[in-house]
Design a protein around this motif. Structure first.
Motif, short mmCIF file in Angstrom:
data_model
loop_
_atom_site.label_atom_id
_atom_site.label_comp_id
_atom_site.label_asym_id
_atom_site.label_seq_id
_atom_site.Cartn_x
_atom_site.Cartn_y
_atom_site.Cartn_z
N THR A 1 55.42 91.59 49.58
CA THR A 1 55.65 92.94 50.69
C THR A 1 55.16 92.40 52.20
O THR A 1 54.44 91.42 52.18
N TYR A 2 55.55 93.12 52.79
CA TYR A 2 55.30 92.94 54.38
C TYR A 2 55.01 94.37 54.91
O TYR A 2 55.80 95.24 55.01
N LEU A 3 53.71 94.47 55.24
CA LEU A 3 53.21 95.63 55.83
C LEU A 3 53.12 95.84 57.26
O LEU A 3 52.78 97.13 57.65
N LYS A 4 52.79 94.77 57.63
CA LYS A 4 52.83 94.57 59.38
C LYS A 4 53.91 94.35 59.95
O LYS A 4 54.79 93.62 59.43
N ALA A 5 54.34 94.88 61.05
CA ALA A 5 55.40 94.64 61.96
C ALA A 5 55.22 93.00 62.40
O ALA A 5 54.34 92.54 62.71
N LEU B 85 64.00 86.87 36.14
CA LEU B 85 64.24 87.80 34.63
C LEU B 85 63.30 89.14 35.01
O LEU B 85 62.09 89.37 35.51
N ASN B 86 64.28 90.22 34.86
CA ASN B 86 63.70 91.64 35.14
C ASN B 86 62.87 91.94 36.30
O ASN B 86 61.71 92.38 36.54
N CYS B 87 63.58 91.60 37.30
CA CYS B 87 62.87 91.61 38.86
C CYS B 87 63.21 92.77 39.49
O CYS B 87 64.63 93.08 39.28
N TYR B 88 62.94 93.33 40.44
CA TYR B 88 63.04 94.62 41.37
C TYR B 88 63.21 94.48 42.74
O TYR B 88 62.24 93.83 43.30
N TYR B 89 64.15 94.60 43.47
CA TYR B 89 64.54 94.46 44.82
C TYR B 89 64.61 95.78 45.47
O TYR B 89 65.39 96.61 45.24
N ASN B 90 63.62 96.33 46.21
CA ASN B 90 63.63 97.39 47.03
C ASN B 90 63.08 97.19 48.34
O ASN B 90 61.87 97.44 48.53
N THR B 91 63.88 96.89 49.35
CA THR B 91 63.51 96.90 50.80
C THR B 91 64.52 97.29 51.62
O THR B 91 65.72 97.21 51.63
N SER B 92 64.06 98.47 52.75
CA SER B 92 65.09 98.79 53.76
C SER B 92 65.24 98.16 54.85
O SER B 92 65.76 98.61 55.88
N VAL B 93 64.66 96.71 54.82
CA VAL B 93 64.75 96.02 56.23
C VAL B 93 66.40 95.64 56.28
O VAL B 93 66.97 95.27 55.36
N SER B 94 66.77 95.75 57.56
CA SER B 94 68.27 95.69 58.00
C SER B 94 68.37 94.37 57.75
O SER B 94 67.79 93.42 58.25
N CYS C 255 60.07 93.07 53.03
CA CYS C 255 60.74 91.64 52.91
C CYS C 255 62.24 91.55 53.60
O CYS C 255 62.91 92.37 53.48
N LYS C 256 62.47 90.22 54.07
CA LYS C 256 63.82 90.26 54.71
C LYS C 256 64.45 89.10 54.12
O LYS C 256 65.65 89.32 53.92
N GLU C 257 63.95 87.95 53.93
CA GLU C 257 64.82 86.92 53.22
C GLU C 257 63.92 86.07 52.51
O GLU C 257 62.80 86.37 52.20
N ARG C 258 64.60 85.24 51.65
CA ARG C 258 63.87 84.45 50.88
C ARG C 258 63.04 84.96 49.56
O ARG C 258 61.89 85.02 49.37
N MET C 259 64.05 85.63 48.71
CA MET C 259 63.24 86.10 47.51
C MET C 259 64.11 85.70 46.50
O MET C 259 64.41 86.57 45.35
N PRO C 260 64.12 84.46 46.05
CA PRO C 260 63.73 83.26 46.62
C PRO C 260 64.90 82.75 47.32
O PRO C 260 65.97 83.01 47.16
N ARG C 261 64.58 81.50 48.21
CA ARG C 261 65.54 80.91 48.71
C ARG C 261 65.05 79.22 48.36
O ARG C 261 63.96 78.86 48.42
N ALA C 262 66.34 78.78 47.80
CA ALA C 262 66.00 77.48 46.77
C ALA C 262 66.81 76.35 46.98
O ALA C 262 68.08 76.55 47.34
N ARG C 263 66.23 74.94 47.00
CA ARG C 263 67.16 74.01 47.11
C ARG C 263 66.79 73.13 45.57
O ARG C 263 65.51 73.27 45.21
N ASN C 264 67.59 72.22 45.21
CA ASN C 264 67.26 71.19 44.14
C ASN C 264 66.25 71.99 42.95
O ASN C 264 65.30 71.68 42.52
N ALA C 265 66.95 72.99 42.36
CA ALA C 265 66.20 74.06 41.48
C ALA C 265 66.71 74.33 40.23
O ALA C 265 68.18 74.39 40.37
N GLU C 266 66.29 74.98 39.09
CA GLU C 266 66.69 75.35 38.16
C GLU C 266 65.67 76.71 37.90
O GLU C 266 64.71 76.57 37.62
N TRP D 281 60.07 92.42 44.80
CA TRP D 281 60.20 92.09 46.24
C TRP D 281 60.37 93.59 47.06
O TRP D 281 61.42 94.35 46.87
N ALA D 282 59.42 94.01 47.66
CA ALA D 282 59.06 95.29 47.87
C ALA D 282 59.30 95.27 49.65
O ALA D 282 59.94 94.65 50.20
#
Length: 357
Positions: free
Chosen positions: A173-177, A236-245, A221-232, A217-218
């Motif tokens: 989460t990000y609580l500060k501007a 699983l059972n994750c939750y995304y809830n952010t109002s950031v434009s 959060c704006k990006e990278r939830m996650p951001r990946a390369r060269n990955a597998e 991801w609460a």
């Protein structure tokens, strides 16, 4: 008596399954081999000096963190360690400079590390090309029931040699501007979780093998939830809830070795864009499959099959309620005694799970 024994036999597996989900005695997923400090006698630390000294020891350690520890950026190679936060334990660094920001860096060569029930607090996002609340190049890592707040560059990144990782019941989460005007160019760098620092960055086997299980991801959060390369990846059972434009959840590039991602039982409740393909800049190919998800986009590439390891699964309809629960959900919500014993008091939520073999 025989009837009672049969009923007990039927009830015990359900209780066990839930205990293995909210309170897991061992990790599921790519980090399943992680044992940390094992049965070492717990020691309690209250200062960064004590914490760093214990992490550098060559013997297995179970380290209990008590209270708030004010940190400077600390880079350490650690092996066979468990870091367990007592209730309310917090590691904090409010420095926003490139060299001074960040909290903990697990250097290459780190192996077999468990981190549980800790709050990592940064100063807020500021694109100075600084450090993260937690950066890892460790192999065999389990990060469980931690909360990552307001990282300068990011909340929790895996790069370099990092491999065989499970991240479970964690909240980002990000609580500060965010602070604008950083030399990196992004005025809003609330970018949570990067995997691989470039398209050529990869562990020895070429793929970052990482499981995100029951993560949240609460707000902020704006990006990278996650951001990946060269990955597998297994999300699983994750939750995304952010109002950031303009928020973006999963971003994948192929990199040098291509990328696969199996997203299962996940609820994209409030997010700007659930998935973005970065092969135009990262090269390679990607494949991503969304299985039993809510508000998910279409699959990309040929179908990704589910992971071969054993794991428990929540019904997707229950993900939002249980993952966001402030007492028994994602984040530093475990109850831990002064002796390092973890409570299982949240077993009474009455949740039924399925097990995938």
């Amino acid at each position: 008596m025989k009837t009672k024994l049969i009923l007990l036999a039927l009830l015990l597996p359900c209780s066990f399954l839930f205990a293995q989900n909210y309170y897991m005695s061992a990790p599921e997923g790519f980090g399943a081999a992680t044992t940390g400090g094992g049965s070492a006698t717990p020691v309690t630390v209250t200062t960064l000096t004590d914490l760093t000294a214990k992490l550098k020891l060559t013997t297995p350690q179970v380290i209990l963190v008590s209270g708030t520890i004010n940190c400077t950026y600390t880079s350490v190679q650690a092996k066979d360690k468990t870091i367990l936060g007592l209730p309310g334990a917090r590691l904090i660094n409010l420095d926003q400079t490139a060299s001074g920001s960040g909290i903990l860096n697990l250097k290459a060569g780190s192996n077999n590390i468990i981190i549980r029930n800790l709050i990592f607090e940064g100063p807020g996002a500021y694109d100075t090309d600084g450090h993260d609340n937690l950066t890892s190049e460790a192999t065999n890592l389990w990060v469980d029931h931690c909360e990552f707040q307001d990282g300068t560059d990011g909340n929790f990144d895996n790069k370099g040699a990092a491999d065989n990782v499970t991240v479970s019941w964690c909240k980002f989460t990000y609580l500060k501007a965010p602070k604008a005007g950083g030399p990196g160019g992004a005025d809003d760098h609330r970018f949570s979780d990067l995997i691989g620092s470039s398209k050529t960055d990869a562990p020895a086997d070429g793929h970052y093998s990482i499981t995100f299980k029951n993560c949240y991801w609460a707000e902020g959060c704006k990006e990278r939830m996650p951001r990946a390369r060269n990955a597998e990846l297994h999300i699983l059972n994750c939750y995304y809830n952010t109002s950031v434009s303009g928020s973006l959840a999963i971003g994948l590039g192929g990199g040098s070795n291509n990328t696969t991602c199996y997203v299962e039982g996940t609820d994209f409740a409030k997010i700007g864009t659930a998935f973005k393909n970065y092969t135009s800049t990262d090269g390679g190919t990607i494949r991503i499959t969304f299985k039993d998800c809510l508000n998910a986009p279409a699959n990309s590439g040929t179908t990704v099959t589910k992971q071969a390891y054993n794991y428990s699964v929540l019904p997707t309809a229950n993900v939002a309620g249980f993952i966001s629960n402030p007492s028994c959900g994602a984040g530093a919500t475990l109850q831990v005694t002064a002796q390092g014993v973890i409570s299982t008091s949240c077993n009474n939520l009455g949740l039924n799970e399925n097990v995938h073999n």
